[in-house]
Design a protein around this motif. Structure first.
Motif, short mmCIF file in Angstrom:
data_model
loop_
_atom_site.label_atom_id
_atom_site.label_comp_id
_atom_site.label_asym_id
_atom_site.label_seq_id
_atom_site.Cartn_x
_atom_site.Cartn_y
_atom_site.Cartn_z
N ALA A 8 -14.06 39.12 45.32
CA ALA A 8 -13.28 40.11 46.06
C ALA A 8 -13.18 39.70 47.53
O ALA A 8 -12.11 39.83 48.15
CB ALA A 8 -13.90 41.49 45.93
N ASN A 9 -14.29 39.21 48.10
CA ASN A 9 -14.27 38.75 49.49
C ASN A 9 -13.30 37.59 49.66
O ASN A 9 -12.53 37.56 50.62
CB ASN A 9 -15.66 38.35 49.95
N GLU A 10 -13.35 36.62 48.74
CA GLU A 10 -12.43 35.49 48.81
C GLU A 10 -10.99 35.96 48.70
O GLU A 10 -10.11 35.46 49.41
CB GLU A 10 -12.76 34.48 47.71
N ASN A 11 -10.73 36.90 47.81
CA ASN A 11 -9.37 37.41 47.62
C ASN A 11 -8.86 38.11 48.87
O ASN A 11 -7.69 37.97 49.22
CB ASN A 11 -9.30 38.35 46.42
N ARG A 12 -9.72 38.85 49.54
CA ARG A 12 -9.23 39.56 50.72
C ARG A 12 -8.94 38.60 51.85
O ARG A 12 -8.00 38.79 52.61
CB ARG A 12 -10.17 40.68 51.14
N TRP A 13 -9.74 37.52 51.98
CA TRP A 13 -9.46 36.53 53.02
C TRP A 13 -8.16 35.80 52.69
O TRP A 13 -7.35 35.53 53.58
CB TRP A 13 -10.61 35.55 53.19
N ALA A 14 -7.94 35.50 51.41
CA ALA A 14 -6.69 34.86 51.00
C ALA A 14 -5.51 35.79 51.28
O ALA A 14 -4.45 35.34 51.74
CB ALA A 14 -6.75 34.49 49.52
N ASN A 15 -5.69 37.09 51.03
CA ASN A 15 -4.65 38.07 51.32
C ASN A 15 -4.34 38.10 52.81
O ASN A 15 -3.17 38.15 53.20
CB ASN A 15 -5.10 39.45 50.83
N THR A 52 -14.14 52.16 53.72
CA THR A 52 -15.52 52.24 53.23
C THR A 52 -16.37 51.04 53.64
O THR A 52 -17.56 51.02 53.34
CB THR A 52 -15.53 52.34 51.70
N LEU A 53 -15.78 50.07 54.33
CA LEU A 53 -16.55 48.91 54.77
C LEU A 53 -17.69 49.35 55.69
O LEU A 53 -17.49 50.12 56.62
CB LEU A 53 -15.67 47.92 55.53
N ASP A 54 -18.85 48.84 55.41
CA ASP A 54 -20.04 49.14 56.21
C ASP A 54 -20.25 48.00 57.19
O ASP A 54 -20.45 46.85 56.78
CB ASP A 54 -21.25 49.28 55.28
N PRO A 55 -20.21 48.28 58.51
CA PRO A 55 -20.36 47.20 59.48
C PRO A 55 -21.72 46.49 59.41
O PRO A 55 -21.83 45.34 59.81
CB PRO A 55 -20.16 47.89 60.83
N VAL A 56 -22.71 47.15 58.88
CA VAL A 56 -24.02 46.52 58.74
C VAL A 56 -24.00 45.49 57.61
O VAL A 56 -24.55 44.40 57.73
CB VAL A 56 -25.12 47.58 58.51
N GLU A 57 -23.33 45.84 56.51
CA GLU A 57 -23.31 44.96 55.35
C GLU A 57 -22.19 43.92 55.41
O GLU A 57 -22.30 42.86 54.81
CB GLU A 57 -23.14 45.79 54.07
N ASP A 58 -21.11 44.23 56.11
CA ASP A 58 -19.95 43.34 56.14
C ASP A 58 -19.29 43.42 57.51
O ASP A 58 -18.22 43.99 57.67
CB ASP A 58 -18.97 43.73 55.03
N PHE A 59 -19.96 42.83 58.49
CA PHE A 59 -19.46 42.93 59.85
C PHE A 59 -18.10 42.26 60.01
O PHE A 59 -17.22 42.78 60.70
CB PHE A 59 -20.45 42.34 60.86
N GLU A 60 -17.91 41.09 59.37
CA GLU A 60 -16.64 40.38 59.50
C GLU A 60 -15.47 41.22 58.96
O GLU A 60 -14.43 41.33 59.60
CB GLU A 60 -16.69 39.02 58.79
N GLY A 61 -15.65 41.78 57.77
CA GLY A 61 -14.62 42.62 57.20
C GLY A 61 -14.34 43.84 58.06
O GLY A 61 -13.19 44.24 58.25
N TYR A 62 -15.41 44.44 58.58
CA TYR A 62 -15.28 45.61 59.44
C TYR A 62 -14.52 45.24 60.72
O TYR A 62 -13.64 45.98 61.16
CB TYR A 62 -16.65 46.17 59.78
N ALA A 63 -14.84 44.08 61.28
CA ALA A 63 -14.17 43.63 62.51
C ALA A 63 -12.69 43.41 62.27
O ALA A 63 -11.85 43.80 63.09
CB ALA A 63 -14.83 42.35 63.02
N VAL A 64 -12.34 42.81 61.13
CA VAL A 64 -10.93 42.60 60.80
C VAL A 64 -10.23 43.95 60.65
O VAL A 64 -9.13 44.16 61.15
CB VAL A 64 -10.77 41.75 59.52
N ARG A 65 -10.87 44.89 59.96
CA ARG A 65 -10.28 46.22 59.78
C ARG A 65 -10.02 46.88 61.13
O ARG A 65 -8.94 47.43 61.36
CB ARG A 65 -11.18 47.10 58.93
#
Length: 80
Positions: A8-15, A52-65
């Motif tokens: 899922a992480n790879e897919n979102r970066w590809a997206n 629902t992204l948690d900045p503690v668990e997924d800071f990179e995804g949270y930062a992009v959001r």
């Protein structure tokens, strides 16, 4: 083979990369029509970076959001 979370992480970066390419290749149309296309693509990218992204668990995804939300807000205000 990776876990479903890794995939899922790879897919979102590809997206996100695909959205960047689409924005770059989009015809440069001035005015509300051109801006609306860009806003739609940004909103689409936000779908793979949910609130629902948690900045503690997924800071990179949270930062992009957060970046996409700020960009969307800024461009929306330009639209009028």
């Amino acid at each position: 083979m990776g876990s479903s979370e890794e995939m899922a992480n790879e897919n979102r970066w590809a997206n996100l990369v695909n959205t960047a390419f689409l924005l770059d290749q989009m015809p440069r149309t001035s005015g509300p029509e051109g801006l609306q296309s860009a806003l739609t693509m940004i909103q689409s990218a936000l779908e793979v970076f949910p609130s629902t992204l948690d900045p503690v668990e997924d800071f990179e995804g949270y930062a992009v959001r957060r970046f996409l939300l700020a960009l969307l807000d800024s461009l929306s205000h330009q639209q009028g």
